[in-house]
Scaffold this motif. Sequence first.
Motif, PDB file in Angstrom:
ATOM      1  N   ASP A 121       0.823  -1.207   0.000  1.00 37.13           N
ATOM      2  CA  ASP A 121       0.000   0.000   0.000  1.00 37.13           C
ATOM      3  C   ASP A 121       0.862   1.265   0.000  1.00 37.13           C
ATOM      4  O   ASP A 121       0.539   2.244  -0.680  1.00 37.13           O
ATOM      5  CB  ASP A 121      -0.954  -0.003   1.197  1.00 37.13           C
ATOM      6  CG  ASP A 121      -2.028  -1.070   1.050  1.00 37.13           C
ATOM      7  OD1 ASP A 121      -2.257  -1.531  -0.085  1.00 37.13           O
ATOM      8  OD2 ASP A 121      -2.636  -1.466   2.063  1.00 37.13           O
ATOM      9  N   ASP A 151      -8.013   4.705   3.284  1.00 35.97           N
ATOM     10  CA  ASP A 151      -7.185   3.504   3.280  1.00 35.97           C
ATOM     11  C   ASP A 151      -8.069   2.253   3.419  1.00 35.97           C
ATOM     12  O   ASP A 151      -7.815   1.225   2.782  1.00 35.97           O
ATOM     13  CB  ASP A 151      -6.197   3.620   4.445  1.00 35.97           C
ATOM     14  CG  ASP A 151      -5.094   2.588   4.409  1.00 35.97           C
ATOM     15  OD1 ASP A 151      -4.715   2.169   3.305  1.00 35.97           O
ATOM     16  OD2 ASP A 151      -4.599   2.214   5.484  1.00 35.97           O
ATOM     17  N   TYR A 192       0.456   4.034  -2.857  1.00 37.76           N
ATOM     18  CA  TYR A 192       0.093   5.421  -2.556  1.00 37.76           C
ATOM     19  C   TYR A 192       1.225   6.382  -2.930  1.00 37.76           C
ATOM     20  O   TYR A 192       0.977   7.488  -3.409  1.00 37.76           O
ATOM     21  CB  TYR A 192      -0.253   5.580  -1.068  1.00 37.76           C
ATOM     22  CG  TYR A 192      -1.446   4.782  -0.593  1.00 37.76           C
ATOM     23  CD1 TYR A 192      -2.453   4.386  -1.471  1.00 37.76           C
ATOM     24  CD2 TYR A 192      -1.576   4.420   0.749  1.00 37.76           C
ATOM     25  CE1 TYR A 192      -3.544   3.651  -1.035  1.00 37.76           C
ATOM     26  CE2 TYR A 192      -2.668   3.689   1.197  1.00 37.76           C
ATOM     27  CZ  TYR A 192      -3.650   3.300   0.305  1.00 37.76           C
ATOM     28  OH  TYR A 192      -4.721   2.572   0.759  1.00 37.76           O
ATOM     29  N   GLY A 246       0.259   5.675   4.365  1.00 36.60           N
ATOM     30  CA  GLY A 246      -1.138   6.110   4.514  1.00 36.60           C
ATOM     31  C   GLY A 246      -1.494   7.174   3.493  1.00 36.60           C
ATOM     32  O   GLY A 246      -0.632   7.684   2.778  1.00 36.60           O
ATOM     33  N   ARG A 247      -2.782   7.504   3.433  1.00 41.86           N
ATOM     34  CA  ARG A 247      -3.256   8.462   2.452  1.00 41.86           C
ATOM     35  C   ARG A 247      -3.133   9.893   2.948  1.00 41.86           C
ATOM     36  O   ARG A 247      -3.325  10.175   4.126  1.00 41.86           O
ATOM     37  CB  ARG A 247      -4.743   8.177   2.150  1.00 41.86           C
ATOM     38  CG  ARG A 247      -4.999   6.825   1.495  1.00 41.86           C
ATOM     39  CD  ARG A 247      -4.650   6.877   0.027  1.00 41.86           C
ATOM     40  NE  ARG A 247      -5.374   7.931  -0.657  1.00 41.86           N
ATOM     41  CZ  ARG A 247      -6.605   7.784  -1.161  1.00 41.86           C
ATOM     42  NH1 ARG A 247      -7.226   6.631  -1.088  1.00 41.86           N
ATOM     43  NH2 ARG A 247      -7.192   8.788  -1.772  1.00 41.86           N
TER      44      ARG A 247
END
Length: 332
Positions: A56, A101, A60, A73-74
Amino acid sequence: MQITVLAGGVGGARFTRGLLDALPPDGPDDPPSVTVVGNTGDDITLVGLRVCPDLDTLLYTLGGAVDEAQGWGRAEETTAVARELAALGVGPEWFTLGDRDLATHLARTRWLAQGLTLSQVTERLAARWGLPQQGVRLLPATDTPIETHVVVDDEEGGERALHFQEWWVRHHAALPAHRFTVAGLAQASAAPQVLDAIRSADLVLLPPSNPVVSIGIILGVPGVREALRGTRAPVVGVSPLLGGRPVRGHADACLRPLGVEVSASGVAGLYADFLDGWLVDTADDPGTVDYPSGLRVRSLDLLMRDQEGAARLAGAALELGRDLLGATAGRG
Ligand code: GDP
Ligand code: CA
């Protein structure tokens, strides 16, 4: 030029984004093609959802959606669902899943339940984040579910194993580790195209990722180490330790249980059977530090302060790779 990168999370993702910046613009004759093999040992099932932290972070970061300050994380993330879960007493309280997320984990879990492999799921997520358009193919190291566990002391003078994420995120790697074990690894097989991507590459790069719990896990997938030993491509790595210290994270706490010196030289030793080139910080210059013999070591400022710094670092890795390629070609 076919480049294969073996990557963990934040360090691996930032370096890979720098690599895309450092590569010459696509020419019609020779478009860059980058295969990223991501660590899956950090993967964990939380509230019924399959979470793949390193994949991830790669998605991202390369998709321009990462929280830059945090590194994972976003960006512009909210935590309404996590707070509601906490109010319901549904844990774990030490791992927050952001709202945006969560959509990734929901989609992944649904697709896996429908019978897709992790590779196929990752391909769909990569399409969402525009990786193919950038010439990037993201592969999980293995489709077999694996989980890194950390063996620590328990209260009764014995030992207990906990999930790597609990050790890292909840305990900040402060519980002394006796060893790392990887559930499922012995029976795992490399995901489709992983071994081929290593064998047929023109250049293999090891970004500054955690040598034990990121790169080390990928190397433990049956066949990967042999592919690295057998590939004709030069293998060039970047030290994650500068002057004997990790830039962030706790690589030192991961190296100690292995009895490996916490240094750029100690990490190089872990890769000695396949590594050709090694970028170290000026603090670890080969003039003052000994490295495994036969290794081409070059020193420069290794800190990725920003995206430009990451591109500069990746550019140096490319240059060392090209020099080694030239040397190999010269050998005929
Ligand atoms: P994680 O999965 O998020 O822990 O990330 P990685 O497996 O990619 O590992 C992070 C490693 O990268 C740590 O050992 C850091 O010391 C290293 N690292 C982070 N930033 C930098 C940097 O700017 N330069 C270098 N050389 N190493 C870095
Ligand atoms: Ca990780």
